[in-house]
Design a protein around this motif. Structure first.
Motif, short mmCIF file in Angstrom:
data_model
loop_
_atom_site.label_atom_id
_atom_site.label_comp_id
_atom_site.label_asym_id
_atom_site.label_seq_id
_atom_site.Cartn_x
_atom_site.Cartn_y
_atom_site.Cartn_z
N LEU A 179 0.98 -1.03 -0.33
CA LEU A 179 0.22 -0.06 0.05
C LEU A 179 1.07 1.39 -0.48
CD1 LEU A 179 -2.51 -1.05 2.59
CD2 LEU A 179 -2.89 -1.04 -0.13
N PRO A 180 0.19 2.19 -0.44
CA PRO A 180 1.21 3.48 -0.30
C PRO A 180 1.49 3.98 1.14
CG PRO A 180 -0.63 4.11 -1.84
CD PRO A 180 -0.85 2.51 -1.15
N GLU A 181 2.74 4.44 1.54
CA GLU A 181 3.45 4.75 2.51
C GLU A 181 3.82 6.50 2.29
OE1 GLU A 181 6.36 2.69 2.70
OE2 GLU A 181 5.65 0.80 2.82
N ARG A 182 2.62 7.14 3.64
CA ARG A 182 2.90 8.26 3.64
C ARG A 182 3.73 8.90 5.11
NH1 ARG A 182 0.24 12.42 7.19
NH2 ARG A 182 -0.03 10.71 8.25
N GLU A 183 4.42 9.84 4.32
CA GLU A 183 5.82 10.40 6.22
C GLU A 183 5.75 12.24 5.73
OE1 GLU A 183 10.01 10.02 7.11
OE2 GLU A 183 9.20 8.44 6.08
N GLY A 184 4.80 12.76 6.31
CA GLY A 184 5.05 13.84 6.42
C GLY A 184 4.66 14.53 4.99
N THR A 185 5.36 15.16 4.11
CA THR A 185 3.92 15.88 2.61
C THR A 185 4.58 14.45 2.04
OG1 THR A 185 6.22 17.27 2.02
CG2 THR A 185 4.20 18.16 3.85
N HIS A 186 5.20 14.24 2.05
CA HIS A 186 4.98 12.74 0.87
C HIS A 186 4.27 11.96 0.92
CE1 HIS A 186 9.48 14.83 1.07
NE2 HIS A 186 8.94 14.59 -0.59
N ILE A 187 4.51 10.64 0.11
CA ILE A 187 3.22 9.73 0.34
C ILE A 187 4.27 8.91 -1.07
CG2 ILE A 187 1.80 8.08 -0.60
CD1 ILE A 187 -0.80 10.54 0.29
N THR A 188 4.94 7.82 -1.37
CA THR A 188 6.19 6.62 -2.08
C THR A 188 4.55 5.58 -2.01
OG1 THR A 188 7.03 5.94 -0.34
CG2 THR A 188 8.02 8.03 -1.40
N ILE A 192 6.58 -0.01 -11.63
CA ILE A 192 6.81 0.53 -10.96
C ILE A 192 7.02 1.87 -9.65
CG2 ILE A 192 3.79 0.72 -10.80
CD1 ILE A 192 3.27 3.61 -12.68
N ALA A 193 7.40 2.58 -9.54
CA ALA A 193 7.66 3.54 -8.32
C ALA A 193 7.21 5.25 -8.78
CB ALA A 193 9.02 3.34 -7.90
N GLY A 194 6.71 5.73 -7.68
CA GLY A 194 6.41 7.09 -7.12
C GLY A 194 6.66 8.11 -6.53
N VAL A 195 6.37 9.55 -6.65
CA VAL A 195 6.47 9.95 -4.87
C VAL A 195 5.88 11.04 -5.29
CG1 VAL A 195 7.77 11.19 -3.70
CG2 VAL A 195 8.72 9.50 -4.30
N TRP A 196 4.69 11.01 -4.80
CA TRP A 196 4.13 12.34 -5.23
C TRP A 196 4.18 13.83 -3.61
CZ3 TRP A 196 3.11 7.61 -6.06
CH2 TRP A 196 2.03 7.47 -7.77
N GLU A 197 4.28 14.47 -3.62
CA GLU A 197 4.81 15.32 -2.79
C GLU A 197 3.68 16.48 -2.53
OE1 GLU A 197 6.80 18.19 -0.01
OE2 GLU A 197 7.28 16.34 -1.19
N ALA A 198 3.29 16.87 -1.62
CA ALA A 198 2.21 17.37 -1.77
C ALA A 198 2.06 18.81 -1.78
CB ALA A 198 1.47 17.38 0.09
N VAL A 199 1.66 20.01 -2.33
CA VAL A 199 1.32 21.08 -2.48
C VAL A 199 -0.26 21.57 -2.00
CG1 VAL A 199 3.07 21.11 -4.43
CG2 VAL A 199 0.72 20.87 -4.64
N ALA A 200 -0.24 21.16 -1.07
CA ALA A 200 -1.10 21.38 -0.70
C ALA A 200 -1.91 20.92 0.53
CB ALA A 200 -3.07 21.70 -1.82
N ASP A 201 -2.85 21.46 1.48
CA ASP A 201 -3.19 21.13 2.79
C ASP A 201 -3.86 20.18 2.48
OD1 ASP A 201 -1.25 22.42 3.60
OD2 ASP A 201 -2.70 23.87 4.40
N PRO A 202 -3.96 18.64 3.56
CA PRO A 202 -5.05 17.98 3.30
C PRO A 202 -6.50 18.29 3.69
CG PRO A 202 -3.01 17.37 5.14
CD PRO A 202 -3.38 18.93 4.64
N LEU A 203 -7.84 17.78 3.32
CA LEU A 203 -8.99 17.65 3.39
C LEU A 203 -9.46 16.27 4.01
CD1 LEU A 203 -9.62 19.13 0.11
CD2 LEU A 203 -9.34 20.55 2.20
N ASN A 204 -10.88 16.32 4.70
CA ASN A 204 -11.46 14.88 5.05
C ASN A 204 -12.39 15.29 5.38
OD1 ASN A 204 -11.47 15.48 7.91
ND2 ASN A 204 -10.07 16.44 7.89
N ALA A 205 -13.21 14.19 5.49
CA ALA A 205 -14.79 14.48 5.62
C ALA A 205 -15.71 12.99 5.21
CB ALA A 205 -15.42 14.92 4.52
N ARG A 206 -17.00 13.34 6.43
CA ARG A 206 -17.37 11.96 7.47
C ARG A 206 -18.76 12.13 5.36
NH1 ARG A 206 -18.32 10.50 12.69
NH2 ARG A 206 -15.75 9.21 12.39
#
Length: 276
Positions: free
Chosen positions: A68-77, A85-99
């Motif tokens: 599964l993807p792994e999140r550490e700080g602002t990075h998801i690998t 395939i390998a990828g790095v997602w670097e956040a450039v906006a703050d997280p959102l959440n909802a129920r």
């Protein structure tokens, strides 16, 4: 709110990641990485959808153990050796959440860790750069118990602007829509247009590329039968027959007080659980 990635040590639960990537070269990657616990066993699922401008859409999926993807700080690998395939997602906006759903002790929470990302992918000998998105949904009850009628979901970016939207029709219509990180109410949403009354923004979605158009739930359930005999028999027919369409759109953005139109890209989908 309970951490969305928390899950019980036993019983039923689902953790499903969704990541996407829109490359500078026009390529698009959609990643579903999930685990489902059922009657003492854990079933993994990975689905990749690739669009390449020179060869069109291709799909690969499997029900064998992966990461599964792994999140550490602002990075998801995320890495999948089988799919190379390998990828790095670097956040450039703050997280959102909802129920998104709650009925008694049934709760479905949504966590968008990265509503907008800078992404670097390594596939084979190539390195691709672009933008993307990452979310995860976890639940401890079977999602087919939700009396879902329709779902619209999507995200877009255009210059410095971005948006994320979810619209559910269960017993009533519910919306969760953000413009540049601010939650907005009273928006008008369709498969081709999104209007924000505040700040007076209209997004036109051209639906120019169909990434998926199928009864995806039925196909996945058919594969799961090999791991869970009789699984499809417990699923409601409406859930099995739900029809999903996912698009990659070029957008035109118009804003009150801003001259001209600006372009951008969007990934969005419509799921109809009551097809005629």
């Amino acid at each position: 709110m309970k951490n969305i990635t928390d899950r019980p040590s036993k019983g039923f639960w689902i953790t499903k990641w969704f990541l996407d990537f829109i490359g500078e070269d026009g390529s698009i990657l959609i990643v579903y990485a999930a685990e489902l616990a059922w009657r003492g066993g854990v079933i993994p699922y990975t689905n990749l959808l690739w669009y390449r401008p020179d060869s069109g859409v291709s799909k690969r999926y499997r029900f064998t153990r992966g990461r599964l993807p792994e999140r550490e700080g602002t990075h998801i690998t995320w890495t999948d050796k089988r799919f190379k395939i390998a990828g790095v997602w670097e956040a450039v906006a703050d997280p959102l959440n909802a129920r998104l759903y709650e009925s008694g002790n049934q709760v479905l929470d949504w966590q968008c860790w990265q509503p907008r990302s800078k992404v670097s992918l390594i596939t084979g000998d190539a390195t691709l750069e672009g933008e993307g998105y990452a979310e995860v949904i976890s639940t401890t009850f079977s999602t087919w118990e939700i009396p879902l009628r329709e779902l619209r979901w999507g995200h877009m970016f255009s210059g410095d602007d971005w948006a994320v939207w979810i619209e559910l029709r269960v017993n009533k219509q519910s919306q969760w829509i953000w413009w540049n990180g601010e939650k907005k109410d009273g928006c008008l949403l369709s498969d081709t247009e999104l209007f924000f009354p505040d700040p007076g923004v209209t997004l036109k979605l051209d639906g120019g590329l169909i990434l998926e158009k199928e009864q995806k739930v039925n196909r996945v359930a058919g594969r799961l039968v090999g791991f869970i005999p009789g699984f499809s028999k417990i699923l409601p027919k409406a859930f099995l027959m739900a029809h999903q369409t996912m698009w990659a759109s070029r957008i035109q953005l118009a804003m009150e007080g801003r001259e001209g139109l600006s372009g951008g890209r969007a990934i969005h989908e419509f799921l109809n659980a009551n097809p005629k």
